[in-house]
Design a protein around this motif. Structure first.
Motif, short mmCIF file in Angstrom:
data_model
loop_
_atom_site.label_atom_id
_atom_site.label_comp_id
_atom_site.label_asym_id
_atom_site.label_seq_id
_atom_site.Cartn_x
_atom_site.Cartn_y
_atom_site.Cartn_z
N UNK A 116 0.82 -1.16 0.07
CA UNK A 116 -0.10 0.07 0.05
C UNK A 116 0.97 1.36 0.12
N UNK A 117 2.16 1.37 0.69
CA UNK A 117 2.83 2.41 0.65
C UNK A 117 3.83 2.59 -0.38
N UNK A 118 3.81 1.40 -1.39
CA UNK A 118 4.42 1.42 -2.44
C UNK A 118 6.00 1.16 -2.24
N UNK A 119 6.20 0.38 -1.18
CA UNK A 119 7.49 -0.21 -0.97
C UNK A 119 7.72 -1.52 -1.56
N UNK A 120 6.73 -2.12 -1.80
CA UNK A 120 6.44 -3.56 -2.45
C UNK A 120 5.87 -3.37 -3.79
N UNK A 121 6.14 -4.11 -4.97
CA UNK A 121 5.19 -4.27 -6.03
C UNK A 121 3.79 -4.63 -5.65
N UNK A 122 2.69 -4.27 -6.21
CA UNK A 122 1.43 -4.68 -6.01
C UNK A 122 1.42 -6.17 -5.84
N UNK A 123 1.98 -6.95 -6.69
CA UNK A 123 1.63 -8.49 -6.71
C UNK A 123 2.47 -9.16 -5.64
N UNK A 124 3.35 -8.56 -5.01
CA UNK A 124 4.38 -9.15 -4.24
C UNK A 124 3.87 -10.23 -3.30
N UNK A 125 4.42 -11.53 -3.26
CA UNK A 125 3.72 -12.49 -2.68
C UNK A 125 4.70 -12.87 -1.23
N UNK A 126 3.95 -13.45 -0.30
CA UNK A 126 4.56 -13.71 0.96
C UNK A 126 5.43 -14.83 0.75
N UNK A 127 6.61 -14.48 1.34
CA UNK A 127 7.72 -15.25 1.20
C UNK A 127 7.93 -16.18 2.54
N UNK A 128 8.71 -17.27 2.34
CA UNK A 128 8.72 -18.07 3.53
C UNK A 128 9.88 -17.48 4.50
#
Length: 730
Positions: free
Chosen positions: A625-637
């Protein structure tokens, strides 16, 4: 019932709160026995109605038996007046103010120019309490007041203080500062003696300044127990007003003479390499290396006289507090080494106070040992000052951000030298909460609010002054203690503790005064159960709030977005007592606590783990939401270097004046420095960083975090294309 009412009145006069609301909102009434215990701890017996009555009489009469109180704190630019007690027949009071710079202001005031407050008969005398106006416009500082009337006279400390501390904005206008937080013991340089030291600290400041950092956050550097290196928690100090001498950089001190010979011995070098290469700080091994060499260096100093003038000036400047610290260290060395008596409460009765003939005789007989310990403090202060100068010379706007622990250890120098203020009959801690259902007892001595007032707050001022020296900012641990602190009786089988009130307004004014005099901003750590209105009181005093990412939530548990953070605050991902970012992400802290039996049951662990998994989703949502990760960034392990950098970019976007990056997070560490609720079960305060200083600045994680933060909070001095890899040992 009458007895209960009198006990309640005694508790009220001493600041013992008779109830509080727990974290669940339930009202907890303080047991009668607890109130009696805490009154006794302050020096007011209360075991039966007769003792309660006598203690009340002492308190009620104390302020009527002297012409004025021990101290008055006046607001800068405010109305200046003090309360005075005069015989009813007195017609005039003469007064003299001796300003800190030596100038004097004298005058006299007639009774009809004062405001009458109270009347009392005491010992057959008729007394009146008045409000005496004083000249306005007195300068900030510590002054003296002399009064005389009706054949009586008295003196008081007169302190003029500002309402607000200096802020980061005052110190670095327009700057949004950031820096790295470290545990000094954890620094490795390749030439250290098994522990981080002041020399390496200066080099770290220079290296990180090249990355754009303007601050270095530190663990408490307080004096511990040189003769018992096994007592190494930085938050359990012998004395908050002095320094831990194991942080001395040995380079120059072991350069020549007998000290140099010892440091070049082959067996010594083997032990040195083992301590330097160990994964954990072995404090016993470090002390066994450093202290004999320091003793040899001291002998060389006595023989040569080198630096004698500088040492003598330091000793004169520090005065009685330094002499008491050095004397205690010499006594502790004597009784612990020779008789196994660690705690001064177990020493002979004749040596449990600093003012006995036997202690004075010891000081004469062991003068060299007392001087040795004072000399260690001289070099510690000098080296910390040199490290701070390196930070300034590197262009850091704030420099060192030091940490003031909440209290002293009851067996230490502060409690031995001033038992009327640093109390031994109670400990400080926290009431039961979700994480500690039985409550917490930190094993530290509370400061007596009565004793502080009687001594014109001198011990509090000395602690502030010592920790603001060589610093651009100071963190006050558990800042709620400025309003009230949870005291726990030392009686076995006690029923729980109670909150004890402190003179908040006076303490905050003193903090503001020392902030101005030392040009040091102040941060108030107020996590946990925070009294109503206390955050606003900190803000009004110019004390920066302390904002930890994990706890900054909206009502629906979503993470607050950067614009929702306050401007007057320090922001950080975590603290020494909380999991590192990667440890939090993987639930490593929860797994560790489960293995150590720190969960009440498996259901509690399962609930926390489920909450953590949901929090991971919430954090990534906030980052996207803050633009610090791409909109489609997935949750990593596992969080990558880029993810860690994104979290710090997120915090860099907040308005908070200071951002602290914990070095363990930048390096991708999983283990946290301290695991609350453990002692020997976990290597608290021992873990070294995985890389030496020359490799830290080139570490991909450190570089990525620094680059991400610098994009949002650029340094006006620019950054070097490649950080220096040289560790200077000055």
């Amino acid at each position: 019932m009458a007895g209960d009412a009198e006990l309640d009145r005694l508790a009220e006069r001493l600041g013992i709160e008779t109830w509080y609301h727990d974290i669940w909102g339930n009202r907890q009434t303080i047991p009668e026995r607890t109130r009696r215990d805490l009154a006794q701890a302050m020096g007011y017996p209360a075991d039966d109605p007769a003792q309660v009555a006598e203690s009340l009489r002492r308190i009620d009469e104390a302020s009527w038996r002297r012409i004025t109180g021990p101290v008055a704190i006046l607001d800068e630019h405010g109305y200046a007046a003090v309360e005075v007690v005069l015989p009813e027949a007195a017609a005039r009071v003469e007064w003299r103010i001796r300003l800190e710079d030596g100038r004097e202001i004298e005058g006299g005031t007639a009774i009809d120019a004062m405001e009458r407050l109270e009347h009392r008969r005491l010992d057959g005398r008729s007394l009146l309490r008045w409000r005496l106006p004083l000249p306005g416009g007195l300068p900030l500082g510590y002054h003296g007041l002399w009064l005389a009337a009706g054949g009586e006279e008295g003196e008081a400390s007169l302190i003029v203080a500002p309402r607000r501390c200096l802020t980061p904005e005052d110190l670095a206008p327009g700057r949004r500062i950031w820096g790295f937080g470290i545990q000094l013991y954890a620094l490795r340089s390749g030439t250290d003696w098994g522990i981080g030291d002041f020399g390496t600290l200066g080099a770290f400041a220079g290296t990180t300044a090249e990355l754009g950092a303007d601050a270095v956050g530190l663990n408490p550097l307080h004096a511990l127990f040189p003769d018992d290196p096994g007592h190494f928690s930085p938050y359990s100090p012998s004395n908050r007003a002095f320094l831990n001498v194991l942080y001395l950089d040995m380079g120059e001190l072991a350069a020549g003479g007998r000290a140099g010979e010892l440091a070049r011995d082959p067996d010594f070098l083997r032990r040195l390499e083992a301590a330097r290469g160990a994964e954990m700080v072995d404090y016993t091994a470090v002390a066994a290396l450093k202290l004999p060499v320091l003793e040899a260096a001291f002998a060389d100093f006595q023989a040569s006289g080198s630096d004698r003038d500088a040492f003598d000036r330091f000793r004169a400047r520090e005065g009685e507090p330094l002499e008491m610290q050095a004397l205690f260290d010499a006594l502790h060395e004597h009784f612990y080494r020779n008789e196994g008596r660690w705690d001064w409460h177990d020493w002979p009765e004749t040596h449990r106070r600093p003012d006995t003939p036997e202690v004075r005789a010891f000081a004469r007989q062991a003068a060299d040992r007392v001087t040795f310990h004072a000399w260690l403090q001289f070099h510690a202060d000098r080296q910390l000052g040199q490290a701070a100068a390196r930070a300034r010379d590197a262009g850091m706007a704030l420099g060192f951000y030091r940490d003031l622990a909440v209290a002293n250890h009851p067996g230490g120098a502060a409690a031995w030298s001033n038992p009327g203020v640093v109390l031994s009959g109670a400990s400080v801690g926290a009431p039961p909460d979700l994480f500690s259902p039985q409550g917490q007892n930190w094993g530290l001595s509370p400061l007596s609010p009565v004793g502080l007032l009687e001594q014109a707050y001198r011990p509090f001022i000395e602690g502030l002054r010592a920790n603001m020296r060589h610093a651009g900012a100071l963190r006050i641990d558990h800042a709620m203690a400025l309003r009230h602190l949870y005291w726990i009786p030392n009686r076995p089988g006690h029923e729980g503790g109670a909150y004890v009130r402190y003179p908040e307004r006076d303490l905050m004014r003193l903090i503001a005064l020392e902030s101005r005099r030392n040009r040091c901003a102040v941060v108030g750590e107020a996590l946990g159960t925070v009294p109503e209105g206390f955050p606003e009181a900190l803000r009004d005093a110019g004390i920066q709030s302390y904002r930890v990412l994990y706890f900054e939530r909206r009502r629906d548990d979503a993470f607050k977005r950067p614009p929702e953070y306050p401007e007057d605050g320090l922001v950080t991902v975590t603290t020494h007592d909380l999991p590192t970012l990667r440890g939090w992400w993987t639930g490593h802290d929860q797994d560790l606590r489960r293995r150590l039996g720190l969960f009440v049951d498996d259901e509690g662990f399962a609930r926390e783990r489920a909450d953590r998994m949901a929090d991971r989703e919430r954090l990534f949502e906030a980052l996207r939401d803050a633009g610090c990760l791409p909109a489609g960034a997935q949750i990593p392990e596992m969080l990558s270097t880029e993810h860690v950098a994104a979290v710090h970019r997120y915090l860099a976007q907040t308005p908070g004046r200071i951002l602290m990056v914990q070095i363990e997070d930048a390096l991708g560490e999983v283990e946290q420095p301290n695991l609350p609720g453990t002692t020997t079960q976990h290597p608290n305060w021992q873990r070294k960083l995985p890389a030496t200083l020359d490799r830290l600045a080139a570490d991909p994680g450190v570089r990525a975090v620094a680059d991400a933060v610098r994009e949002v909070r650029p340094s006006p001095r620019g950054t070097a294309p490649r950080p220096s890899s040289t560790v200077s040992r000055g």
